[in-house]
Enzyme design. Structure first.
Site, mmCIF file in Angstrom:
data_model
loop_
_atom_site.group_PDB
_atom_site.id
_atom_site.type_symbol
_atom_site.label_atom_id
_atom_site.label_comp_id
_atom_site.label_asym_id
_atom_site.label_seq_id
_atom_site.Cartn_x
_atom_site.Cartn_y
_atom_site.Cartn_z
ATOM 1 N N ASP A 9 -5.825 76.257 134.604
ATOM 2 C CA ASP A 9 -4.538 75.707 135.022
ATOM 3 C C ASP A 9 -3.920 74.959 133.844
ATOM 4 O OD1 ASP A 9 -2.402 74.913 136.532
ATOM 5 O OD2 ASP A 9 -3.503 73.512 137.802
ATOM 6 N N MET A 10 -2.736 75.409 133.438
ATOM 7 C CA MET A 10 -2.036 74.726 132.353
ATOM 8 C C MET A 10 -1.581 73.345 132.812
ATOM 9 S SD MET A 10 -2.366 76.954 130.075
ATOM 10 C CE MET A 10 -1.494 76.025 128.815
ATOM 11 N N ASP A 103 1.245 79.939 135.301
ATOM 12 C CA ASP A 103 0.392 79.046 134.509
ATOM 13 C C ASP A 103 -0.977 78.792 135.128
ATOM 14 O OD1 ASP A 103 1.318 77.581 136.656
ATOM 15 O OD2 ASP A 103 1.610 75.736 135.527
ATOM 16 N N GLU A 104 -1.427 79.701 135.997
ATOM 17 C CA GLU A 104 -2.667 79.440 136.729
ATOM 18 C C GLU A 104 -3.341 80.766 137.079
ATOM 19 O OE1 GLU A 104 -3.940 77.049 140.835
ATOM 20 O OE2 GLU A 104 -1.825 77.423 140.361
#
Length: 347
Positions: A9-10, A103-104
């Site tokens: 996860d960003m 982003d995940e």
């Protein structure tokens, strides 16, 4: 053989990209989502979160909480460009990558013949080197625990949850940390005095089944470290939709229909590019007091053209009764089938 599942996860992705692109923003309360008060926060830096700013919060409220915040518009194309680089790194490790968002993702490392912690370090270091961004990583033997681990010590975190840690490691957590329990379910539990996983754990299965139906078994198992969901490479798209916050609150449906017309064209273009047709149309509205409502209609036939989507969406809208003014309108279509072309016989 136990699975090895990684959740990546960003950290504050949109805001972090903005800070990498503009070094002057580093360490400041950056809020991405728009510069107009009627917009909503897409994401914000950890410096802004200190003031109580969070995703999906109206911009005017974010400005009240963080008057010195730096408000920026969304640059989706730029974020997608960075996301592609990040997912390329994931695919260097394994083909078993399940995207959850831009982003995940989940990665199944079960058959990768390397130490999972070494893989996590490699991913974190390579993404930092190539994009300048930090990423949080969780490792465990199922999806629920891996996602929980990645959120454990953000930002730039790395956490492993092993079988021997469960269920004790879960006991102090609030019930809203359990995957599958939404706001309504959490409130229902809170109303009977259940606030922590330990309190939920002590409930008999029969009570959870009574509370949540057959889904109660999944919750019962999940807090005992059991999650049978697989990492899925291809995720079927369940719906296609568009929504926007109106320039001004209105209860005049004629003010809303031009937005529906625009949405219908965008949705139709996406469906045609993916060779899809759908038959369930949904209208979403958010009132001036921030209450969401949806109304759906299932057709007896499949559609994909702009005119058909617009017609059916307007039919739903015309049958809605507004109790107060509307600030947001959205349209989506679901229940898809892939369009097929049949070759006619010469005979």
């Amino acid at each position: 053989m136990d699975k090895v599942i990684m959740h990546v996860d960003m950290d504050a992705f949109f805001a972090s990209v903005e800070m990498v692109d503009n070094k002057k923003l580093k360490g400041k309360p950056v809020i991405v989502g728009g510069i107009f008060e009627r917009g909503v926060v897409s994401t914000c830096s950890y410096e802004a979160r200190v003031f109580g700013v969070k995703s999906a919060m109206p911009i005017y409220m974010a400005k009240a909480k963080c008057p010195n915040g730096i408000f920026l518009p969304v640059r989706y194309d730029r974020y997608k460009e960075i996301s592609n680089k990040i997912f390329d790194v994931f695919h260097e490790i394994t083909p078993f990558v399940e995207p959850l968002s831009i982003d995940e993702a989940y990665l199944d490392l079960t058959h990768v013949n390397k130490n999972p912690l070494d893989i996590a370090s490699f991913i974190k270091n390579k993404i930092k080197k190539e994009t300048g961004l930090n990423i949080s990583v969780g490792l465990s033997y199922n999806k629920f625990l891996a996602k929980l681990a990645s959120d454990w010590n953000k930002p730039n975190g790395l956490k492993v949850i092993q079988k021997s840690d469960v269920p004790e490691i879960l006991f102090p957590l609030s019930v809203d940390k359990v995957y599958g329990l939404g706001k309504k379910s959490v409130k229902k539990l809170n109303d009977i005095g259940i606030f922590t996983v330990k309190e939920l754990y002590d409930l008999p299965l029969i009570m959870l089944l009574d509370f949540f139906g057959k889904f109660g078994l999944e919750i019962y198992e999940r807090i005992r470290g059991i999650d049978k969901r697989e990492v899925t490479i291809f995720r079927e798209r369940k719906s296609i939709g568009k929504e926007t916050t109106l320039s001004n609150d209105t209860d005049d449906k004629n003010d809303i229909k031009p937005y529906i017309k625009s949405f219908s064209k965008s949705i139709s273009d996406i469906m045609k590019s993916k060779n899809l047709r759908g038959k369930n149309i949904t209208i979403k509205i958010k009132t001036a007091s921030f209450v969401n409502h949806t109304k759906s209609k299932t057709l007896s036939y499949y559609i994909c053209t702009e005119d058909d989507i617009y017609k059916e969406a307007c039919n739903i809208l015309d049958n809605l009764e507004f109790q107060e003014k509307i600030r947001l309108i959205g349209v989506s279509i679901s229940s898809f089938k892939e369009e097929t072309v049949e070759q006619m016989s010469l005979f």
